[in-house]
Design a protein around this motif. Structure first.
Motif, PDB file in Angstrom:
ATOM      1  N   ALA A   1       0.949  -1.310  -0.092  1.00  0.00           N
ATOM      2  CA  ALA A   1       0.162   0.123  -0.025  1.00  0.00           C
ATOM      3  C   ALA A   1       0.884   1.381  -0.214  1.00  0.00           C
ATOM      4  O   ALA A   1       0.322   2.302  -0.646  1.00  0.00           O
ATOM      5  CB  ALA A   1      -0.932  -0.012   1.227  1.00  0.00           C
ATOM      6  N   VAL A   2       1.950   1.341   0.835  1.00  0.00           N
ATOM      7  CA  VAL A   2       2.904   2.227   0.718  1.00  0.00           C
ATOM      8  C   VAL A   2       4.368   2.113   0.947  1.00  0.00           C
ATOM      9  O   VAL A   2       4.840   0.944   1.699  1.00  0.00           O
ATOM     10  CB  VAL A   2       2.629   3.048   2.169  1.00  0.00           C
ATOM     11  N   MET A   3       4.956   2.740   0.038  1.00  0.00           N
ATOM     12  CA  MET A   3       6.467   2.373  -0.048  1.00  0.00           C
ATOM     13  C   MET A   3       7.010   3.906   0.459  1.00  0.00           C
ATOM     14  O   MET A   3       6.595   4.655   0.113  1.00  0.00           O
ATOM     15  CB  MET A   3       7.005   2.140  -1.519  1.00  0.00           C
ATOM     16  N   GLY A   4       8.083   3.665   1.327  1.00  0.00           N
ATOM     17  CA  GLY A   4       8.736   4.740   1.987  1.00  0.00           C
ATOM     18  C   GLY A   4      10.162   4.633   1.749  1.00  0.00           C
ATOM     19  O   GLY A   4      10.898   3.546   1.545  1.00  0.00           O
ATOM     20  N   TRP A   5      10.814   5.774   1.958  1.00  0.00           N
ATOM     21  CA  TRP A   5      12.150   6.069   2.214  1.00  0.00           C
ATOM     22  C   TRP A   5      12.535   6.602   3.504  1.00  0.00           C
ATOM     23  O   TRP A   5      11.907   7.701   3.936  1.00  0.00           O
ATOM     24  CB  TRP A   5      12.810   6.804   1.051  1.00  0.00           C
ATOM     25  N   PHE A   6      13.799   6.148   4.259  1.00  0.00           N
ATOM     26  CA  PHE A   6      14.011   6.389   5.564  1.00  0.00           C
ATOM     27  C   PHE A   6      15.397   6.780   5.454  1.00  0.00           C
ATOM     28  O   PHE A   6      16.255   6.338   4.294  1.00  0.00           O
ATOM     29  CB  PHE A   6      13.702   5.590   6.667  1.00  0.00           C
ATOM     30  N   ARG A   7      16.161   7.417   6.182  1.00  0.00           N
ATOM     31  CA  ARG A   7      17.546   7.654   6.351  1.00  0.00           C
ATOM     32  C   ARG A   7      18.166   7.622   7.741  1.00  0.00           C
ATOM     33  O   ARG A   7      17.297   8.034   8.669  1.00  0.00           O
ATOM     34  CB  ARG A   7      18.048   8.660   5.364  1.00  0.00           C
TER      35      ARG A   7
ATOM     36  N   GLY B   1      24.778   7.979  14.721  1.00  0.00           N
ATOM     37  CA  GLY B   1      24.582   8.762  15.861  1.00  0.00           C
ATOM     38  C   GLY B   1      23.137   9.318  16.028  1.00  0.00           C
ATOM     39  O   GLY B   1      22.781   9.903  17.177  1.00  0.00           O
ATOM     40  N   LYS B   2      22.441   9.178  14.882  1.00  0.00           N
ATOM     41  CA  LYS B   2      21.098   9.699  15.145  1.00  0.00           C
ATOM     42  C   LYS B   2      19.939   8.773  14.701  1.00  0.00           C
ATOM     43  O   LYS B   2      20.115   7.480  14.449  1.00  0.00           O
ATOM     44  CB  LYS B   2      20.787  10.545  13.658  1.00  0.00           C
ATOM     45  N   GLU B   3      18.794   8.886  15.020  1.00  0.00           N
ATOM     46  CA  GLU B   3      17.798   7.966  14.914  1.00  0.00           C
ATOM     47  C   GLU B   3      17.288   8.079  13.376  1.00  0.00           C
ATOM     48  O   GLU B   3      17.624   8.752  12.432  1.00  0.00           O
ATOM     49  CB  GLU B   3      16.484   8.518  15.786  1.00  0.00           C
ATOM     50  N   ARG B   4      16.746   6.902  12.841  1.00  0.00           N
ATOM     51  CA  ARG B   4      16.272   6.994  11.695  1.00  0.00           C
ATOM     52  C   ARG B   4      15.082   7.533  11.435  1.00  0.00           C
ATOM     53  O   ARG B   4      14.257   7.812  12.265  1.00  0.00           O
ATOM     54  CB  ARG B   4      15.846   5.181  11.303  1.00  0.00           C
ATOM     55  N   GLU B   5      15.294   8.414  10.346  1.00  0.00           N
ATOM     56  CA  GLU B   5      14.046   9.545  10.191  1.00  0.00           C
ATOM     57  C   GLU B   5      13.347   9.095   8.576  1.00  0.00           C
ATOM     58  O   GLU B   5      14.131   8.853   7.658  1.00  0.00           O
ATOM     59  CB  GLU B   5      14.764  10.804  10.222  1.00  0.00           C
ATOM     60  N   PHE B   6      12.411   9.640   8.640  1.00  0.00           N
ATOM     61  CA  PHE B   6      11.441   9.602   7.429  1.00  0.00           C
ATOM     62  C   PHE B   6      12.078  10.453   6.408  1.00  0.00           C
ATOM     63  O   PHE B   6      12.214  11.807   6.678  1.00  0.00           O
ATOM     64  CB  PHE B   6       9.765  10.002   7.820  1.00  0.00           C
ATOM     65  N   VAL B   7      11.800  10.291   5.339  1.00  0.00           N
ATOM     66  CA  VAL B   7      12.358  11.020   4.145  1.00  0.00           C
ATOM     67  C   VAL B   7      11.161  11.058   3.002  1.00  0.00           C
ATOM     68  O   VAL B   7      10.834  12.542   2.807  1.00  0.00           O
ATOM     69  CB  VAL B   7      13.541  10.388   3.192  1.00  0.00           C
TER      70      VAL B   7
ATOM     71  N   THR C   1       1.965  11.627  -2.634  1.00  0.00           N
ATOM     72  CA  THR C   1       3.411  11.515  -2.103  1.00  0.00           C
ATOM     73  C   THR C   1       3.340  12.359  -0.841  1.00  0.00           C
ATOM     74  O   THR C   1       2.750  13.506  -0.812  1.00  0.00           O
ATOM     75  CB  THR C   1       4.236  12.050  -3.362  1.00  0.00           C
ATOM     76  N   TYR C   2       4.530  11.909  -0.233  1.00  0.00           N
ATOM     77  CA  TYR C   2       4.615  12.653   1.172  1.00  0.00           C
ATOM     78  C   TYR C   2       6.229  12.878   1.310  1.00  0.00           C
ATOM     79  O   TYR C   2       7.061  11.967   1.053  1.00  0.00           O
ATOM     80  CB  TYR C   2       4.080  12.083   2.316  1.00  0.00           C
ATOM     81  N   TYR C   3       6.588  13.934   1.850  1.00  0.00           N
ATOM     82  CA  TYR C   3       7.966  14.237   1.921  1.00  0.00           C
ATOM     83  C   TYR C   3       8.208  15.049   3.314  1.00  0.00           C
ATOM     84  O   TYR C   3       7.461  15.660   3.981  1.00  0.00           O
ATOM     85  CB  TYR C   3       8.437  15.325   0.841  1.00  0.00           C
ATOM     86  N   ALA C   4       9.452  14.855   4.004  1.00  0.00           N
ATOM     87  CA  ALA C   4       9.949  15.541   5.161  1.00  0.00           C
ATOM     88  C   ALA C   4      10.093  16.748   4.797  1.00  0.00           C
ATOM     89  O   ALA C   4      10.599  17.224   3.475  1.00  0.00           O
ATOM     90  CB  ALA C   4      11.177  14.723   5.471  1.00  0.00           C
ATOM     91  N   ASP C   5       9.860  17.950   5.466  1.00  0.00           N
ATOM     92  CA  ASP C   5      10.295  19.489   5.183  1.00  0.00           C
ATOM     93  C   ASP C   5      11.692  19.420   4.690  1.00  0.00           C
ATOM     94  O   ASP C   5      11.988  20.195   3.892  1.00  0.00           O
ATOM     95  CB  ASP C   5       9.736  19.920   6.477  1.00  0.00           C
TER      96      ASP C   5
END
Length: 124
Positions: A32-38, A42-48, A58-62
């Motif tokens: 249903a949804v495909m996403g990219w994270f990075r 030293g940081k947590e995984r975040e939504f891209v 489509t959805y994007y991080a600011d």
């Protein structure tokens, strides 16, 4: 067990571009949804970015809006992340992920399948 395989990472100078690809290694329906994270050191995984099954939403991080574009090609069961105007702060391991219809598209916990990640390094 579905596995996702990313490709396209590498080293690029600031202002440059890269295109990441993600495809499943085994048989799968169209999630249903495909996403990219990075995830940077030293940081947590975040939504891209994320895209729904039809590709119409489509959805994007600011932090990447206007520079990155997510797309999917269901015939090939592949999702892409076109990254332009790259900045040193974009340096991270980029992960592709897939989820069902439930849950927030920007939250790691809702994604069922993940790739092994591909390194993107942007030099200044």
């Amino acid at each position: 067990q579905v596995q996702l395989v990313e490709s396209g990472g590498g080293l690029v100078q600031a202002g440059g571009s890269l295109r990441l690809s993600c495809a499943p290694s085994g048989r799968t329906g169209n999630p249903a949804v495909m996403g990219w994270f990075r995830q940077a050191p030293g940081k947590e995984r975040e939504f891209v970015a994320a895209i729904n099954w039809s590709g119409k939403s489509t959805y994007y991080a600011d932090s990447v809006k206007g520079r990155f574009t997510i797309s999917r090609e269901n015939a090939k069961n592949t999702v892409y992340l076109e990254m332009n105007s790259l900045k040193p702060e974009d340096t991270a391991v980029y992960y592709c992920a897939a989820k069902g219809a439930l849950g927030a598209y920007y939250e790691v916990v809702w994604y069922d399948y993940w790739g092994q990640g591909t390194q993107v390094t942007v030099s200044s």
